[in-house]
Design a protein around this motif. Sequence first.
Motif, PDB file in Angstrom:
ATOM      1  N   ALA A 164      -9.131  -8.375   7.823  1.00 20.27           N
ATOM      2  CA  ALA A 164     -10.205  -9.028   8.477  1.00 20.27           C
ATOM      3  C   ALA A 164     -10.315  -8.254   9.944  1.00 20.27           C
ATOM      4  N   ALA A 165     -11.471  -8.307  10.365  1.00 16.55           N
ATOM      5  CA  ALA A 165     -11.683  -7.731  11.865  1.00 16.55           C
ATOM      6  C   ALA A 165     -11.462  -6.459  12.014  1.00 16.55           C
ATOM      7  N   ILE A 166     -11.531  -5.605  10.981  1.00 13.99           N
ATOM      8  CA  ILE A 166     -11.196  -4.216  11.137  1.00 13.99           C
ATOM      9  C   ILE A 166     -12.206  -3.406  10.611  1.00 13.99           C
ATOM     10  N   SER A 167     -12.389  -2.067  10.892  1.00 17.22           N
ATOM     11  CA  SER A 167     -13.319  -1.154  10.364  1.00 17.22           C
ATOM     12  C   SER A 167     -13.333  -0.824   8.965  1.00 17.22           C
ATOM     13  N   VAL A 168     -14.381  -0.322   8.249  1.00 20.18           N
ATOM     14  CA  VAL A 168     -14.318   0.097   7.016  1.00 20.18           C
ATOM     15  C   VAL A 168     -13.473   1.214   6.663  1.00 20.18           C
ATOM     16  N   ARG A 169     -12.975   2.198   7.640  1.00 16.03           N
ATOM     17  CA  ARG A 169     -12.131   3.277   7.369  1.00 16.03           C
ATOM     18  C   ARG A 169     -10.887   2.692   7.352  1.00 16.03           C
ATOM     19  N   GLN A 170     -10.505   1.594   8.178  1.00 15.57           N
ATOM     20  CA  GLN A 170      -9.355   0.904   8.366  1.00 15.57           C
ATOM     21  C   GLN A 170      -8.890   0.120   7.244  1.00 15.57           C
ATOM     22  N   VAL A 171     -10.073  -0.729   6.495  1.00 13.46           N
ATOM     23  CA  VAL A 171      -9.704  -1.455   5.537  1.00 13.46           C
ATOM     24  C   VAL A 171      -9.460  -0.542   4.310  1.00 13.46           C
ATOM     25  N   ALA A 172      -9.851   0.583   4.122  1.00  7.52           N
ATOM     26  CA  ALA A 172      -9.413   1.794   3.184  1.00  7.52           C
ATOM     27  C   ALA A 172      -7.969   2.014   3.520  1.00  7.52           C
ATOM     28  N   GLU A 173      -7.494   2.009   4.594  1.00  7.58           N
ATOM     29  CA  GLU A 173      -6.301   2.686   4.701  1.00  7.58           C
ATOM     30  C   GLU A 173      -5.256   1.387   4.551  1.00  7.58           C
ATOM     31  N   VAL A 174      -5.472  -0.044   4.970  1.00  5.13           N
ATOM     32  CA  VAL A 174      -4.773  -0.997   4.393  1.00  5.13           C
ATOM     33  C   VAL A 174      -4.672  -1.217   2.863  1.00  5.13           C
ATOM     34  N   LEU A 175      -5.792  -1.184   2.123  1.00  7.09           N
ATOM     35  CA  LEU A 175      -5.829  -1.149   0.686  1.00  7.09           C
ATOM     36  C   LEU A 175      -4.825  -0.203   0.327  1.00  7.09           C
ATOM     37  N   SER A 176      -4.963   0.902   0.626  1.00  5.50           N
ATOM     38  CA  SER A 176      -4.093   2.109   0.179  1.00  5.50           C
ATOM     39  C   SER A 176      -2.297   1.742   0.374  1.00  5.50           C
ATOM     40  N   LEU A 177      -2.135   1.147   1.594  1.00  2.26           N
ATOM     41  CA  LEU A 177      -0.889   0.590   1.828  1.00  2.26           C
ATOM     42  C   LEU A 177      -0.590  -0.717   0.766  1.00  2.26           C
ATOM     43  N   ILE A 178      -1.403  -1.336   0.546  1.00  2.00           N
ATOM     44  CA  ILE A 178      -0.988  -2.529  -0.636  1.00  2.00           C
ATOM     45  C   ILE A 178      -0.943  -1.858  -1.844  1.00  2.00           C
ATOM     46  N   GLN A 179      -1.662  -0.690  -2.151  1.00  2.00           N
ATOM     47  CA  GLN A 179      -1.528   0.132  -3.541  1.00  2.00           C
ATOM     48  C   GLN A 179      -0.221   0.557  -3.807  1.00  2.00           C
TER      49      GLN A 179
END
Length: 247
Positions: A172-187
């Motif tokens: 929530a409330a982060i940029s598209v690039r940062q979203v990709a980073e967080v999703l990679s962390l979850i993976q």
Amino acid sequence: MAILELENISKHFGAIQAVNDVSLTLEPGEVVGLMGDNGAGKSTLVKIIAGDFRPSHGAMRMEGRELVLHKPIEAQQHGIEIVHQDLALCDNLTAAANVFLGREMRRGAGPFRILDYASMYRRAGEIFTELKSETRPRDLVRQMSGGQRQAVAIARTRLSQAKIILMDEPTAAISVRQVAEVLSLIQRLRDGGIAVVLISHRMPDVFAVADRIVVLRRGRKVADKPVARSSPEEITGLITGAIDNAF
């Protein structure tokens, strides 16, 4: 064997029924997307798993054994960690200091024990490397992007060798690039055998990383199915009530 089983979990606050007869299983190395409208019961259910609330009815089992939690520290002792939406970070401290906040490493003996900053910086750096994050141990949190802040919060859960990580709206409330980073962390957490419960309103994010989607509506579970057998349109219908249920 499922790492976590919830059986007919209910929670009421006086006359308000927040969670109603919800059963759920969670496997090691599985990401479950927990979705629903505001007030659907998602946060209450996660707080029950995290030890914040006692269920009014029902039972929990972890790795086949009954699990009764009275407070969050007991959940942590069983390997259950939660990353809150506000992350609960101290902006004026370094990444390493936030990772070890409340669990600081010390050296010395007796009354002469002092904080072991070198060891904390080293261990924090190892965790960030494991997570493949660009976050550096000595960086101040107030200077970090949203994605880096999430990495700090996730790194904190790694100190206790977590088996289950509960994540509340991490993108929530982060940029598209940062979203990709967080999703990679979850993976990466999933690849490491850690079970993740992902609460999110962002449909693309859930479909990108989740193995299974559970939908709550008005406190009841109305869907529990693999992502591969569902669609954003179906989940939207389940959330709004246009579709009654899907299992």
